[in-house]
Design a protein around this motif. Structure first.
Motif, PDB file in Angstrom:
ATOM      1  N   THR A  19       0.730  -0.946  -0.097  1.00  0.00           N
ATOM      2  CA  THR A  19       0.128  -0.118   0.203  1.00  0.00           C
ATOM      3  C   THR A  19       0.888   1.209   0.229  1.00  0.00           C
ATOM      4  O   THR A  19       1.945   1.352   0.609  1.00  0.00           O
ATOM      5  CB  THR A  19      -0.932  -0.056   1.126  1.00  0.00           C
ATOM      6  OG1 THR A  19      -1.853  -1.193   1.213  1.00  0.00           O
ATOM      7  CG2 THR A  19      -1.874   1.212   1.385  1.00  0.00           C
ATOM      8  N   VAL A  20       0.617   2.164  -0.875  1.00  0.00           N
ATOM      9  CA  VAL A  20       1.214   3.588  -0.714  1.00  0.00           C
ATOM     10  C   VAL A  20       0.042   4.707  -0.325  1.00  0.00           C
ATOM     11  O   VAL A  20      -1.154   4.348  -0.391  1.00  0.00           O
ATOM     12  CB  VAL A  20       1.659   3.724  -2.186  1.00  0.00           C
ATOM     13  CG1 VAL A  20       2.675   2.790  -2.607  1.00  0.00           C
ATOM     14  CG2 VAL A  20       0.464   3.867  -3.334  1.00  0.00           C
ATOM     15  N   THR A  21       0.744   5.874  -0.341  1.00  0.00           N
ATOM     16  CA  THR A  21      -0.265   6.982   0.217  1.00  0.00           C
ATOM     17  C   THR A  21       0.144   7.843  -0.950  1.00  0.00           C
ATOM     18  O   THR A  21       1.314   8.282  -1.333  1.00  0.00           O
ATOM     19  CB  THR A  21       0.290   7.390   1.605  1.00  0.00           C
ATOM     20  OG1 THR A  21       0.159   6.722   2.532  1.00  0.00           O
ATOM     21  CG2 THR A  21      -0.499   8.721   1.721  1.00  0.00           C
ATOM     22  N   GLU A  22      -1.067   8.417  -1.545  1.00  0.00           N
ATOM     23  CA  GLU A  22      -0.820   9.406  -2.607  1.00  0.00           C
ATOM     24  C   GLU A  22      -0.623  10.866  -2.056  1.00  0.00           C
ATOM     25  O   GLU A  22      -0.760  10.855  -0.726  1.00  0.00           O
ATOM     26  CB  GLU A  22      -2.204   9.505  -3.473  1.00  0.00           C
ATOM     27  CG  GLU A  22      -2.605   8.019  -4.000  1.00  0.00           C
ATOM     28  CD  GLU A  22      -2.307   7.851  -5.389  1.00  0.00           C
ATOM     29  OE1 GLU A  22      -1.598   8.774  -6.050  1.00  0.00           O
ATOM     30  OE2 GLU A  22      -2.608   6.925  -5.794  1.00  0.00           O
ATOM     31  N   SER A  26      -4.637  10.060   0.075  1.00  0.00           N
ATOM     32  CA  SER A  26      -5.452   8.549   0.058  1.00  0.00           C
ATOM     33  C   SER A  26      -4.522   7.680  -0.125  1.00  0.00           C
ATOM     34  O   SER A  26      -3.493   7.660  -0.613  1.00  0.00           O
ATOM     35  CB  SER A  26      -6.185   8.842  -1.205  1.00  0.00           C
ATOM     36  OG  SER A  26      -5.613   9.148  -2.678  1.00  0.00           O
ATOM     37  N   GLU A  27      -5.017   6.418   0.032  1.00  0.00           N
ATOM     38  CA  GLU A  27      -4.254   5.176   0.142  1.00  0.00           C
ATOM     39  C   GLU A  27      -4.695   4.432  -1.503  1.00  0.00           C
ATOM     40  O   GLU A  27      -5.911   4.538  -1.843  1.00  0.00           O
ATOM     41  CB  GLU A  27      -4.493   4.051   1.191  1.00  0.00           C
ATOM     42  CG  GLU A  27      -3.673   4.721   2.411  1.00  0.00           C
ATOM     43  CD  GLU A  27      -3.812   3.620   3.695  1.00  0.00           C
ATOM     44  OE1 GLU A  27      -2.807   3.672   4.095  1.00  0.00           O
ATOM     45  OE2 GLU A  27      -5.010   3.198   3.667  1.00  0.00           O
ATOM     46  N   GLU A  28      -3.604   3.916  -1.991  1.00  0.00           N
ATOM     47  CA  GLU A  28      -3.778   2.898  -3.226  1.00  0.00           C
ATOM     48  C   GLU A  28      -3.135   1.527  -3.107  1.00  0.00           C
ATOM     49  O   GLU A  28      -1.818   1.597  -2.346  1.00  0.00           O
ATOM     50  CB  GLU A  28      -3.532   3.706  -4.310  1.00  0.00           C
ATOM     51  CG  GLU A  28      -3.716   3.232  -5.765  1.00  0.00           C
ATOM     52  CD  GLU A  28      -5.046   3.297  -5.835  1.00  0.00           C
ATOM     53  OE1 GLU A  28      -5.860   2.310  -6.446  1.00  0.00           O
ATOM     54  OE2 GLU A  28      -5.865   4.235  -6.031  1.00  0.00           O
ATOM     55  N   GLU A  29      -3.530   0.658  -3.337  1.00  0.00           N
ATOM     56  CA  GLU A  29      -2.413  -0.564  -3.300  1.00  0.00           C
ATOM     57  C   GLU A  29      -1.917  -0.541  -4.556  1.00  0.00           C
ATOM     58  O   GLU A  29      -2.310  -0.146  -5.774  1.00  0.00           O
ATOM     59  CB  GLU A  29      -3.708  -1.812  -3.442  1.00  0.00           C
ATOM     60  CG  GLU A  29      -4.345  -2.133  -2.007  1.00  0.00           C
ATOM     61  CD  GLU A  29      -5.276  -3.075  -2.175  1.00  0.00           C
ATOM     62  OE1 GLU A  29      -5.812  -3.351  -0.891  1.00  0.00           O
ATOM     63  OE2 GLU A  29      -5.474  -4.032  -3.080  1.00  0.00           O
ATOM     64  N   ALA A 117       3.540   2.875   2.272  1.00  0.00           N
ATOM     65  CA  ALA A 117       2.618   2.710   3.668  1.00  0.00           C
ATOM     66  C   ALA A 117       2.957   1.658   4.491  1.00  0.00           C
ATOM     67  O   ALA A 117       3.367   1.629   5.494  1.00  0.00           O
ATOM     68  CB  ALA A 117       1.090   2.903   3.451  1.00  0.00           C
ATOM     69  N   HIS A 118       2.725   0.645   3.894  1.00  0.00           N
ATOM     70  CA  HIS A 118       3.082  -0.740   4.569  1.00  0.00           C
ATOM     71  C   HIS A 118       2.969  -1.950   3.522  1.00  0.00           C
ATOM     72  O   HIS A 118       2.420  -1.853   2.331  1.00  0.00           O
ATOM     73  CB  HIS A 118       2.166  -1.039   5.734  1.00  0.00           C
ATOM     74  CG  HIS A 118       0.709  -0.687   5.231  1.00  0.00           C
ATOM     75  ND1 HIS A 118      -0.155  -1.933   4.697  1.00  0.00           N
ATOM     76  CD2 HIS A 118      -0.264   0.270   5.149  1.00  0.00           C
ATOM     77  CE1 HIS A 118      -1.259  -1.615   4.599  1.00  0.00           C
ATOM     78  NE2 HIS A 118      -1.412  -0.262   4.932  1.00  0.00           N
ATOM     79  N   ILE A 122      -4.732  -2.459   1.755  1.00  0.00           N
ATOM     80  CA  ILE A 122      -5.363  -1.398   2.354  1.00  0.00           C
ATOM     81  C   ILE A 122      -6.194  -2.133   3.607  1.00  0.00           C
ATOM     82  O   ILE A 122      -7.080  -2.988   3.319  1.00  0.00           O
ATOM     83  CB  ILE A 122      -6.489  -0.442   1.725  1.00  0.00           C
ATOM     84  CG1 ILE A 122      -5.597   0.109   0.544  1.00  0.00           C
ATOM     85  CG2 ILE A 122      -7.197   0.501   2.511  1.00  0.00           C
ATOM     86  CD1 ILE A 122      -6.590   0.951  -0.468  1.00  0.00           C
TER      87      ILE A 122
END
Length: 136
Positions: A19-22, A26-29, A117-118, A122
């Motif tokens: 997962t990333v943070t835009e 917002s989060e996106e996979e 992010a991790h 999400i």
């Protein structure tokens, strides 16, 4: 440059999910997939239906057959090297690429618009699961 994982953790078949943070928060996979000459990264959704995940967070990740990433809902296939789809409901579209680099056996996020992010998908449950009847 942020480390995502070891290149060894990206499976030969399937995908590695993170997962990333835009930039807007917002989060996106994103999925990592093996290519003929390395590793590629794509945002984890079908271009035909953006709430349809390619890697549903279970098993071995996204279904990949003959170098094609398969949408589990409609069966559209995206070239793992280019992200381009030439069949099914997503024909003519291309997966959203994410910039990465592999250095000394590790995979790094190099996309200036995203922050790691991790590992995994999400966690908040906003992304729906597949409604597919297909299995691979």
């Amino acid at each position: 440059m942020e480390r995502i994982t070891s290149a060894d953790e990206v499976p030969e078949q399937g995908s590695y999910l993170f997962t990333v943070t835009e930039a807007d928060g917002s989060e996106e996979e994103v999925i990592l997939v093996r290519l003929s000459d390395g590793i590629g990264a794509w945002k984890n959704f079908c271009q035909h239906e953006i709430d349809q995940r390619l890697d549903r967070g279970v098993g071995n990740g996204a279904a990949i057959r003959d170098g094609e990433i398969l949408c589990p809902k409609h069966g559209s296939s995206f070239d793992a090297e280019t992200g381009y789809c030439d069949n099914g409901k997503a024909a003519g579209s291309t997966l959203a690429a994410v910039d990465i680099a592999v250095n000394r056996g590790d995979v790094f996020l190099t996309d200036d618009d995203l922050t790691f992010a991790h590992e995994g998908g999400i966690d908040d449950g906003d992304m729906p699961g597949s409604t597919s009847h297909l299995s691979f």
